[in-house]
Design an enzyme around this catalytic site. Structure first.
Site, short mmCIF file in Angstrom:
data_model
loop_
_atom_site.label_atom_id
_atom_site.label_comp_id
_atom_site.label_asym_id
_atom_site.label_seq_id
_atom_site.Cartn_x
_atom_site.Cartn_y
_atom_site.Cartn_z
N LYS A 17 73.18 38.86 21.13
CA LYS A 17 71.76 38.98 20.82
C LYS A 17 71.22 37.71 20.13
CE LYS A 17 71.75 44.06 20.33
NZ LYS A 17 71.28 45.18 19.45
N TYR A 39 65.48 48.28 27.42
CA TYR A 39 65.65 49.29 26.37
C TYR A 39 64.73 50.48 26.58
CZ TYR A 39 68.91 46.55 23.49
OH TYR A 39 70.01 45.89 23.00
N ASN A 95 72.23 43.12 14.94
CA ASN A 95 73.64 43.52 14.91
C ASN A 95 74.50 42.79 15.94
OD1 ASN A 95 72.60 44.83 17.09
ND2 ASN A 95 73.18 46.90 16.46
N HIS A 113 75.24 43.69 22.14
CA HIS A 113 74.94 44.94 22.85
C HIS A 113 76.11 45.28 23.75
CE1 HIS A 113 72.86 47.88 25.40
NE2 HIS A 113 73.51 47.28 26.40
N GLU A 143 72.78 48.57 33.81
CA GLU A 143 72.57 47.35 33.02
C GLU A 143 73.17 46.12 33.70
OE1 GLU A 143 72.35 49.65 28.70
OE2 GLU A 143 73.98 48.22 29.05
N1 UDP Z 1 68.32 49.95 16.38
C1 UDP Z 1 67.53 49.71 15.26
N2 UDP Z 1 67.33 50.74 14.38
C2 UDP Z 1 67.87 51.98 14.55
C3 UDP Z 1 68.66 52.21 15.68
C4 UDP Z 1 68.88 51.17 16.58
O1 UDP Z 1 67.03 48.61 15.09
O2 UDP Z 1 67.65 52.85 13.71
C5 UDP Z 1 68.56 48.86 17.35
C6 UDP Z 1 69.94 48.25 17.17
O3 UDP Z 1 69.83 46.85 17.29
C7 UDP Z 1 70.72 48.85 18.31
C8 UDP Z 1 69.66 49.03 19.38
O4 UDP Z 1 68.48 49.36 18.67
O5 UDP Z 1 71.77 48.01 18.71
C9 UDP Z 1 69.95 50.12 20.40
O6 UDP Z 1 70.24 51.32 19.71
P1 UDP Z 1 71.49 52.22 20.15
O7 UDP Z 1 71.37 53.51 19.40
O8 UDP Z 1 71.56 52.28 21.64
O9 UDP Z 1 72.74 51.43 19.55
P2 UDP Z 1 73.90 50.59 20.27
O10 UDP Z 1 74.16 51.25 21.60
O11 UDP Z 1 73.39 49.17 20.41
O12 UDP Z 1 75.08 50.67 19.34
MG MG Z 2 72.92 51.78 23.10
#
Ligand code: UDP
Ligand code: MG
Length: 134
Positions: free
Chosen positions: A9, A49, A112, A115, A126
């Site tokens: 990212k 997303y 974080n 992805h 994806e």
């Molecule tokens: N995210 C965020 N706040 C939240 C939850 C998710 O900013 O409360 C962001 C975070 O960067 C995350 C992305 O949205 O990686 C997608 O969320 P997901 O629940 O799919 O998490 P991931 O699959 O990336 O672990």
């Molecule tokens: Mg996810």
């Protein structure tokens, strides 16, 4: 061999963690099938997303994902989807296990570092989004 979609990212790219993250990928025996650097448009980030549309963090997520270049990778390994999720660690870096990528390079839940696809159906979707030739 299973394939999954990984993204380094904007936060991790701008912090110059790309090389370290690719080292971790290779040290964990993933085959990098394809890889390139790009910058997402707002429209692309919103489509990628789309599953999170309407959630409170959606706008922040789109803003973050369009804030700078990303590296997209098609990774291959037995059990690649689960293996890459485990290597990334928890979505919230504060909860990510020691040594995971999000523990090492994530700064917050919104920034974080990486992805990863979460299931076979989303991995297929994806991968097609970024690598239509695969
Ligand atoms: N995210 C965020 N706040 C939240 C939850 C998710 O900013 O409360 C962001 C975070 O960067 C995350 C992305 O949205 O990686 C997608 O969320 P997901 O629940 O799919 O998490 P991931 O699959 O990336 O672990
Ligand atoms: Mg996810």
């Amino acid at each position: 061999m299973e394939r999954t979609l990984a993204i380094i990212k904007p936060d991790a790219v701008s912090a110059k963690h790309t090389g370290n993250i690719i080292d971790i990928i290779e040290n964990n025996d993933f085959n990098i099938v394809r890889m390139y650097k790009t910058k997402l448009s707002k429209d692309q980030a919103e489509r990628f997303y789309g599953v999170h549309k309407g959630k409170p963090f959606f706008q922040e997520l789109v803003d973050m994902m369009t804030s700078g270049p990303i590296i997209v990778l098609a990774l291959e390994k037995d059990g690649a989807i689960k293996a890459w999720r485990e290597l990334m660690g928890d979505t919230n870096p504060a909860n990510a296990a020691p040594g995971t990528i999000r523990n090492l390079y994530g700064v917050s839940i919104g920034s974080n570092a990486t992805h990863g696809s979460d299931a076979p159906a989303t991995a297929a979707q994806e991968l097609a989004f970024f690598f239509p030739d695969l």
